[in-house]
Scaffold this motif. Structure first.
Motif, PDB file in Angstrom:
ATOM      1  N   UNK A  69      32.325  68.339  30.621  1.00 61.41           N
ATOM      2  CA  UNK A  69      33.041  69.136  29.630  1.00 61.41           C
ATOM      3  C   UNK A  69      33.331  68.332  28.380  1.00 61.41           C
ATOM      4  N   UNK A  70      33.568  67.036  28.516  1.00 57.82           N
ATOM      5  CA  UNK A  70      33.750  66.200  27.324  1.00 57.82           C
ATOM      6  C   UNK A  70      32.511  66.269  26.441  1.00 57.82           C
ATOM      7  N   UNK A  71      31.348  66.248  27.071  1.00 60.24           N
ATOM      8  CA  UNK A  71      30.094  66.359  26.316  1.00 60.24           C
ATOM      9  C   UNK A  71      29.927  67.781  25.777  1.00 60.24           C
ATOM     10  N   UNK A  72      30.204  68.771  26.624  1.00 62.74           N
ATOM     11  CA  UNK A  72      29.997  70.168  26.222  1.00 62.74           C
ATOM     12  C   UNK A  72      30.838  70.554  25.018  1.00 62.74           C
ATOM     13  N   UNK A  73      32.143  70.266  25.060  1.00 65.61           N
ATOM     14  CA  UNK A  73      33.009  70.745  23.974  1.00 65.61           C
ATOM     15  C   UNK A  73      32.677  70.028  22.672  1.00 65.61           C
ATOM     16  N   UNK A  74      32.313  68.743  22.755  1.00 73.00           N
ATOM     17  CA  UNK A  74      31.933  68.050  21.519  1.00 73.00           C
ATOM     18  C   UNK A  74      30.638  68.621  20.951  1.00 73.00           C
ATOM     19  N   UNK A  75      29.617  68.755  21.796  1.00 73.25           N
ATOM     20  CA  UNK A  75      28.330  69.267  21.306  1.00 73.25           C
ATOM     21  C   UNK A  75      28.447  70.709  20.841  1.00 73.25           C
ATOM     22  N   UNK A  76      29.296  71.489  21.498  1.00 79.21           N
ATOM     23  CA  UNK A  76      29.494  72.881  21.111  1.00 79.21           C
ATOM     24  C   UNK A  76      30.188  72.976  19.755  1.00 79.21           C
ATOM     25  N   UNK A  77      31.312  72.281  19.597  1.00 82.56           N
ATOM     26  CA  UNK A  77      32.104  72.426  18.381  1.00 82.56           C
ATOM     27  C   UNK A  77      31.509  71.637  17.217  1.00 82.56           C
ATOM     28  N   UNK A  78      31.088  70.387  17.474  1.00 84.67           N
ATOM     29  CA  UNK A  78      30.467  69.644  16.381  1.00 84.67           C
ATOM     30  C   UNK A  78      29.111  70.243  16.030  1.00 84.67           C
ATOM     31  N   UNK A  79      28.439  70.856  17.025  1.00 87.40           N
ATOM     32  CA  UNK A  79      27.199  71.555  16.731  1.00 87.40           C
ATOM     33  C   UNK A  79      27.422  72.735  15.802  1.00 87.40           C
ATOM     34  N   UNK A  80      28.483  73.510  16.074  1.00 90.58           N
ATOM     35  CA  UNK A  80      28.841  74.607  15.166  1.00 90.58           C
ATOM     36  C   UNK A  80      29.131  74.068  13.770  1.00 90.58           C
ATOM     37  N   UNK A  81      29.909  72.974  13.697  1.00 90.25           N
ATOM     38  CA  UNK A  81      30.273  72.420  12.398  1.00 90.25           C
ATOM     39  C   UNK A  81      29.045  71.913  11.650  1.00 90.25           C
ATOM     40  N   UNK A  82      28.134  71.252  12.360  1.00 91.64           N
ATOM     41  CA  UNK A  82      26.895  70.797  11.721  1.00 91.64           C
ATOM     42  C   UNK A  82      26.121  71.974  11.139  1.00 91.64           C
ATOM     43  N   UNK A  83      26.056  73.069  11.894  1.00 93.09           N
ATOM     44  CA  UNK A  83      25.333  74.245  11.406  1.00 93.09           C
ATOM     45  C   UNK A  83      26.061  74.885  10.226  1.00 93.09           C
ATOM     46  N   UNK A  84      27.396  74.897  10.272  1.00 91.00           N
ATOM     47  CA  UNK A  84      28.181  75.448   9.166  1.00 91.00           C
ATOM     48  C   UNK A  84      27.976  74.626   7.899  1.00 91.00           C
ATOM     49  N   UNK A  85      28.088  73.301   8.027  1.00 90.72           N
ATOM     50  CA  UNK A  85      27.908  72.426   6.870  1.00 90.72           C
ATOM     51  C   UNK A  85      26.469  72.501   6.369  1.00 90.72           C
ATOM     52  N   UNK A  86      25.513  72.570   7.297  1.00 91.29           N
ATOM     53  CA  UNK A  86      24.115  72.681   6.905  1.00 91.29           C
ATOM     54  C   UNK A  86      23.815  73.975   6.172  1.00 91.29           C
ATOM     55  N   UNK A  87      24.354  75.084   6.674  1.00 87.32           N
ATOM     56  CA  UNK A  87      24.163  76.373   6.011  1.00 87.32           C
ATOM     57  C   UNK A  87      24.736  76.348   4.606  1.00 87.32           C
ATOM     58  N   UNK A  88      25.945  75.788   4.472  1.00 87.90           N
ATOM     59  CA  UNK A  88      26.563  75.689   3.148  1.00 87.90           C
ATOM     60  C   UNK A  88      25.739  74.797   2.221  1.00 87.90           C
TER      61      UNK A  88
END
Length: 470
Positions: free
Chosen positions: A238-257
């Motif tokens: 879960x430590x891996x999952x929540x980081x990859x899930x949330x930072x993955x969303x943030x990477x996609x958000x920043x990338x889209x912007x």
């Protein structure tokens, strides 16, 4: 409309086409219209929420600015902030508060049907939107940002779809000025944006969603069905999952912007490389921790009234930060654990300095990681009983059957290992360096391969992002 599913790609290609074709003066209205479609895709009946919050914030800031003196300004600020938080308090916390109040009252005081009427469907992104517009109102009150007279500009600030659902939580100076000075439709940030999006997509679909399988299985099962190995994998996973899930969303958000020529702030900086819990909160969900510092911890008094009051303010901030994540005692415990750890680190540092003791960096990193991993169990568990079962699992379940376990979860174990090895390199600065220095004949095939890997592993489907629950 998940960033990681086909409908978003169709939406974004349409949006990008209009972004390229429309004159810069019309892009603000494209942000409003496109982002409204994006938000309404989830539940059209909730689309009023960002408009209401923006209207309250816009009118509230103007009202505060018209106040005759400092006392009136402060009084109006309190009213405006209370109005902004009212929808969040009612929708997210009414049922939680009522059930806990009823638990200490005589039976029959409230019927089950009456209690159910206070359970509301949580609109997506309500916490993030509330914090975003509150930052604008407070910053204008503090004269840190001018009052925005144009409602449509403030609406675009709240609605801008890359950050709308799960952040990053923005300050007005981080986005509003960019709406007045649009860059070229496609500039050097385009390639960086595509690379960040590919990395975020890989984190989400390859790491988070795959590891979620064993995590969900362990948290949903009974103790008799599981081995100690499965408990250990779920706790670490879960430590891996929540980081990859949330930072993955943030990477996609920043990338889209970035593709649209807009800069968003970094939200993660290799948090599992932190050498203390204080350092962790400078690296994890940075825009939330800085928001809590500037708009809650400092107004409570910060460190201005002595060490005892400082530690109390720190604990209060973290408990409320835990409650922000969800209306459940598990989140309160999670916040209290982090608050206790922060208080403990501050007290311990003073004594270690007095005794001239230096903690080795590796020990600080290891201790911080395992404390954070332990606390994540309460964050993930649906109730306190489940959290305790999972924490006890490695000590009470059987250690037999390692070969069967390793064969069953071979892919998940490999993913956890790869994450632990590569996490130290997960930084946007490295991506920027690669975009500048790598030969494009190498860079673009790597990016295409990441997209192909993510799509192949996920088989075209994606789980909802964890932070959409908040």
């Amino acid at each position: 409309m998940l960033f990681s599913e086909i409908p978003f790609f169709v939406f974004f290609l349409t949006y990008l086409t209009l972004h390229l074709l429309l004159p810069a003066r019309w892009r603000l209205y494209l942000v409003i219209g496109g982002s409204t479609v994006f938000y309404a895709w989830w539940r059209v009946e909730d689309v009023w929420l960002p408009y209401l919050l923006t209207l309250i914030g816009w009118a509230g800031a103007i009202w505060i600015d018209l106040a005759a003196d400092a006392r009136a300004r402060k009084r109006r600020l309190v009213i405006a902030v209370f109005a902004l938080f009212t929808p969040l308090l009612v929708v997210k916390y009414a049922f939680f508060l009522l059930t806990n109040i009823v638990a200490i009252l005589p039976g029959g005081f409230v019927t089950p049907d009456e209690m159910t009427s206070f359970r509301f469907a949580l609109p997506l992104g309500i916490s993030f939107m509330t914090f975003t517009i509150t930052a604008y109102v407070v910053d204008t009150y503090r004269s840190q940002y001018p009052v925005e007279k144009k409602l449509q500009k403030l609406l675009a600030y709240v609605l801008f779809f890359p950050h709308l659902i799960a952040g990053p939580i923005l300050r007005p100076n981080e986005l509003l000025p960019q709406f007045s000075h649009w860059t070229r439709a496609i500039d050097a940030r385009f390639t960086l944006g595509v690379c960040l999006f590919a990395i975020g997509l890989t984190k989400k679909l390859v790491f988070a969603d795959i590891i979620a399988g064993v995590v969900d299985h362990v948290y949903a099962s009974t103790a008799q069905q599981l081995s100690a190995w499965e408990y250990l994998l779920a706790i670490h996973g879960f430590s891996v999952q929540i980081y990859c899930d949330f930072s993955g969303y943030t990477d996609m958000a920043i990338g889209t912007a970035c593709i649209l020529g807009i800069r968003l702030p970094i939200n993660f900086r290799r948090p599992y490389a932190a050498h203390s819990i204080v350092d962790f909160w400078r690296r994890w969900h940075i825009t939330l921790s800085s928001w809590l510092r500037d708009y809650l911890y400092i107004p409570l008094g910060g460190n201005r009234n002595g060490e005892g009051r400082r530690l109390l303010n720190l604990m209060t901030t973290m408990v409320l930060g835990g409650l922000w994540h969800g209306a459940a005692w598990t989140f309160v415990i999670w916040g209290a654990l982090h608050g206790t750890a922060l208080v403990g680190v501050h007290l311990l540092r003073a004594r270690l300095a007095r005794w001239n003791i230096v903690v080795p960096a590796w020990l600080g990193i290891l201790g911080t990681f395992y404390f954070v991993t332990f606390a994540w169990v309460y964050f993930r568990a649906p109730d306190i009983g489940t959290a305790h079962r999972v924490l006890q699992g490695p000590f009470t379940a059987s250690w037999d059957g390692f070969r069967t376990f390793a064969a069953t979860y071979a892919f998940e174990l490999i993913l956890v290992f790869i994450f632990l090895v590569t996490h130290r390199y997960d930084a946007h600065s490295r991506v920027r360096m690669a975009v500048r220095t790598w030969n494009k004949g190498i860079l673009w095939p790597v990016v295409v391969a990441m997209f192909a890997l993510a799509i192949t592993v996920s088989q075209g489907s994606s789980a909802k992002f964890i932070y959409f629950e908040f």
